[in-house]
Design a protein around this motif. Structure first.
Motif, mmCIF file in Angstrom:
data_model
loop_
_atom_site.group_PDB
_atom_site.id
_atom_site.type_symbol
_atom_site.label_atom_id
_atom_site.label_comp_id
_atom_site.label_asym_id
_atom_site.label_seq_id
_atom_site.Cartn_x
_atom_site.Cartn_y
_atom_site.Cartn_z
ATOM 1 N N LYS A 41 0.825 -1.212 0.000
ATOM 2 C CA LYS A 41 0.000 0.000 0.000
ATOM 3 C C LYS A 41 0.864 1.269 0.000
ATOM 4 C CE LYS A 41 -4.051 2.079 2.135
ATOM 5 N NZ LYS A 41 -3.540 3.434 1.976
ATOM 6 N N LYS A 42 1.952 1.233 0.745
ATOM 7 C CA LYS A 42 2.840 2.400 0.806
ATOM 8 C C LYS A 42 3.393 2.714 -0.582
ATOM 9 C CE LYS A 42 7.055 4.165 2.924
ATOM 10 N NZ LYS A 42 8.211 3.879 3.791
ATOM 11 N N ASP A 45 0.624 4.080 -2.716
ATOM 12 C CA ASP A 45 0.250 5.443 -2.319
ATOM 13 C C ASP A 45 1.236 6.484 -2.829
ATOM 14 O OD1 ASP A 45 -2.005 4.568 -1.087
ATOM 15 O OD2 ASP A 45 -1.194 4.621 0.956
ATOM 16 N N GLU A 46 2.431 6.039 -3.194
ATOM 17 C CA GLU A 46 3.427 6.969 -3.726
ATOM 18 C C GLU A 46 3.099 7.389 -5.161
ATOM 19 O OE1 GLU A 46 7.125 4.927 -3.383
ATOM 20 O OE2 GLU A 46 7.236 5.134 -1.192
ATOM 21 N N PRO A 49 -2.865 9.956 -7.890
ATOM 22 C CA PRO A 49 -4.240 9.438 -7.788
ATOM 23 C C PRO A 49 -4.725 8.807 -9.088
ATOM 24 C CG PRO A 49 -4.083 11.602 -6.757
ATOM 25 C CD PRO A 49 -2.769 11.352 -7.431
ATOM 26 N N ARG A 52 -3.116 5.364 -9.246
ATOM 27 C CA ARG A 52 -3.677 4.480 -8.218
ATOM 28 C C ARG A 52 -5.051 3.933 -8.624
ATOM 29 N NH1 ARG A 52 -1.815 8.386 -4.450
ATOM 30 N NH2 ARG A 52 -3.947 9.057 -4.017
#
Length: 320
Positions: A41-42, A45-46, A49, A52
């Motif tokens: 997830k980390k 998240d980088e 949007p 993602r």
């Protein structure tokens, strides 16, 4: 570039491997490699949007996970081949550590100035945020103080010059500056074609006279010329070159900008002090004699003319 990528890969791999205990469920594992849900997830998240959003479905998540696994495998192989000990990789790692140290030490909100500090800065630098209108005016000046015997003659010269300007001006855009160089009695501006530079009304009034300042600021259009302006010091013909609108930026409008500036200045001082302390602690000693012996490739020989040298500023990257 390959080795830089490898050191980053080694760093990322170590981060993922250490997440086994506290990184949530393991989403992929192998011989010496594991990727936890939190690590996955980390990394996701980088991404932006927009990127993602592409990875909501399971198949897409697997695609992203495969990229992470590939990354981990390459990092592990690089480490197995001893590339983490490579001097270039070590140097790159050192740069990354220094950048992180500086960010941790000086990129915090702790140094954000209070409103009263920002207000104090605003008041002390008011001329940066509040500026009166300025005009750039050229002048042909005929010096004849009030009561001088040649005042009438100078008035006649000014009228003749204006008549000449009306004839020559439409044909020659340099007519005014040529006239100033030929006829003006002001030695400071004569050689510059009568250019008085950008001045506020108050500055023109103090340097010349209120009458000249009023006449200058009565000119509204760039290129507009005055008639003969009579002043206590003599006579003048004026031409408007340009105008600068007044600036009036209230405190609330620039508070954030001032806070950022104070913060930068404060961090710079703190950083310089921090490095000075490290230097003193390390007892740094410089050996000038040995430093002098180092030959710089492409440098001119000692004693060569400075004209052959390239300024250091020219070699620095441009700042945008």
């Amino acid at each position: 570039m390959r080795r830089i990528a490898l050191v980053l890969a080694v760093t990322a791999a170590a981060a993922c491997s250490k997440g086994d205990k506290n990184g949530g469920p393991i989403v992929a594992k192998g011989d010496g490699i594991s990727v936890t849900a939190d690590a996955f997830k980390k990394k996701l998240d980088e991404q932006s949007p927009f990127i993602r959003a592409r990875y909501s479905a399971l198949e897409r998540k697997k695609e992203f996970l495969e990229n992470l696994i590939r990354f981990e495998l390459l990092a592990r192989e690089a480490q197995a081949k001893g590339l983490d000990k490579d001097p270039e990789v070590q140097e790159t790692l050192k740069k990354i550590m220094v950048q992180k140290l500086v960010r941790q030490a000086f990129d915090s909100e702790a140094g954000k100035p209070a409103d009263d500090e920002a207000r104090k800065y605003y008041d002390e630098h008011l001329d940066e945020f509040v500026k009166p209108e300025r005009a750039r005016v050229s002048a042909v000046i005929f010096a004849a103080p009030a009561g001088s015997p040649d005042r009438a003659a100078k008035a006649g010269q000014a009228k003749n010059a204006l008549a000449r300007l009306k004839v020559e001006g439409p044909k020659n855009p340099l007519a005014f500056s040529n006239l100033a160089r030929e006829l003006s009695d002001d030695p400071v501006t004569k050689a510059a074609g009568g250019d008085l530079g950008y001045r506020t009304k108050e500055e023109l009034s103090a340097q010349h006279s209120p009458e000249l300042a009023n006449a200058a600021f009565a000119l509204r259009e760039v290129g507009q010329e005055s008639g003969v302006v009579e002043t206590p010091r003599g006579f003048a013909i004026l031409k408007l070159g340009a105008r600068q609108a007044p600036i009036d930026r209230p405190f609330d409008e620039v508070k954030a900008q001032i806070a950022a500036r104070i913060g930068r200045e404060s961090r710079t001082k703190e950083f310089d002090s921090y490095v000075k302390g490290l230097r003193e602690k390390a007892s740094i000693e410089i050996f000038d004699a040995e430093l002098e012996k180092i030959a710089i490739t492409g440098a001119p020989p000692p004693g060569a003319s400075d004209a052959m040298a390239v300024p250091a500023a020219a070699l620095a990257p441009a700042r945008h």
